[in-house]
Design an enzyme around this catalytic site. Structure first.
Site, PDB file in Angstrom:
ATOM      1  N   GLY A  55      16.642  33.925   2.770  1.00 19.23           N
ATOM      2  CA  GLY A  55      14.940  34.775   2.304  1.00 19.23           C
ATOM      3  C   GLY A  55      14.700  34.905   3.682  1.00 19.23           C
ATOM      4  O   GLY A  55      14.915  35.496   4.851  1.00 19.23           O
ATOM      5  N   GLY A  56      13.294  34.252   3.843  1.00 22.94           N
ATOM      6  CA  GLY A  56      12.374  34.651   4.917  1.00 22.94           C
ATOM      7  C   GLY A  56      12.572  36.097   4.748  1.00 22.94           C
ATOM      8  O   GLY A  56      12.584  36.292   6.458  1.00 22.94           O
ATOM      9  N   HIS A  57      12.409  37.109   4.494  1.00 26.97           N
ATOM     10  CA  HIS A  57      12.137  38.706   5.021  1.00 26.97           C
ATOM     11  C   HIS A  57      11.606  39.020   3.545  1.00 26.97           C
ATOM     12  O   HIS A  57      11.457  38.945   2.717  1.00 26.97           O
ATOM     13  CB  HIS A  57      13.478  38.894   5.336  1.00 26.97           C
ATOM     14  N   GLY A  58      11.247  40.879   3.941  1.00 25.73           N
ATOM     15  CA  GLY A  58      11.233  41.465   2.728  1.00 25.73           C
ATOM     16  C   GLY A  58      11.997  42.786   3.409  1.00 25.73           C
ATOM     17  O   GLY A  58      12.838  42.488   4.154  1.00 25.73           O
ATOM     18  N   ARG A 103      10.295  37.656   0.665  1.00 26.99           N
ATOM     19  CA  ARG A 103      11.259  36.597  -0.150  1.00 26.99           C
ATOM     20  C   ARG A 103      11.019  35.248   0.610  1.00 26.99           C
ATOM     21  O   ARG A 103      11.897  35.113   1.499  1.00 26.99           O
ATOM     22  CB  ARG A 103      12.076  37.142  -1.536  1.00 26.99           C
TER      23      ARG A 103
END
Ligand code: TYD
Length: 141
Positions: A55-58, A103
């Site tokens: 994840g670690g992104h939007g 997220r």
């Protein structure tokens, strides 16, 4: 729904169908009005090593339904102000993720399969990869 600003409270766990008998279970997800978007892409995440996070992104425009098709994992949803964590461990439940949320995914069990139904084809332009950029975008809304 374009133009709408979603918060972490709009991320919702949806109950999916389950057809169960002695020989196993089936969950079917149709492109009908049950999901708040039309499905254009399906992908799945697997072979995640123990202790790894993803994840670690939007996303700017993407709606998603995220399902633990096997095993379990935790998704932390963040709208720049509020964070909410969901642990998915049942193939007949899915987390609806509206656009505009950051997220992180972690605590993957061995053999976990993260099945994602998405409203758009893959586009790198749709991603926020930098948390500070994401936060500035949210503050400007
Ligand atoms: P990414 O969405 O960043 O995964 P995660 O946040 O779980 O680490 O995608 C990882 C890589 O996979 C990235 O280089 C783009 C590629 N990718 C595709 O080519 N198509 C897709 O549909 C997805 C979801 C990713």
């Amino acid at each position: 729904m374009s133009g709408h600003t979603f918060s972490a409270f709009d991320a919702t766990v949806l109950k999916l169908s389950k057809i169960k008998n002695q020989s196993g279970s089936i969950t079917a997800i149709n492109n009908d009005n049950y999901l708040p978007f039309d499905i254009k892409r399906v992908y799945y995440l697997y072979d995640v090593p123990s202790g790894e996070s993803r994840g670690g992104h939007g996303h700017r425009r993407l709606h998603q339904l995220i399902v633990a098709a096997s095993g379990s994992f935790t998704i932390t949803v963040d709208d720049g102000v509020v964070q909410r964590a969901f642990t998915l461990s049942n193939p007949d439940y899915g987390l609806y993720m509206p656009p505009g949320l950051w997220r992180e995914m972690d605590s993957f069990s061995g053999g976990a399969i993260c099945l994602v139904l998405a409203s758009e084809e893959y586009s790198e332009d749709d991603y926020f990869r930098d948390y500070d950029n994401f936060k500035n975008y949210r503050l400007a809304l």
